[in-house]
Write a protein that holds these residues in place. Structure first.
Motif: not given
Length: 79
Positions: A27-28, A31
């Protein structure tokens, strides 16, 4: 999402996300905008060896190719 019809049966609605391929990035990274299309370029750039002359030429070429639009945009904004 589940709905019920008149027969008390649960109906499962299909969402558009069900048809999209799974994104293998954490998810990092998502983003930050990394997806399956940018992963190959990052992998290629990471595999370059600075001790090889041909790899240095490729790295310089990539730097020029990606930096030229940025420099031209900044110069255009400064006018």
């Amino acid at each position: 999402m589940r709905l019920t019809d008149g027969d008390d049966e649960d109906l499962e609605l299909i969402q558009p996300e069900d048809f999209l391929p799974r994104n293998p990035f954490p998810t990092d990274a998502q983003r930050l905008g990394f997806d399956r299309w940018s992963g190959g370029g990052i992998d290629f750039a990471a595999s370059l060896n600075g001790r090889k002359r041909s790899h240095r030429y490729v790295a310089i070429t990539l730097l020029v190719v990606f930096a030229t639009p940025l420099v031209l945009t900044v110069l255009n904004l400064l006018r």
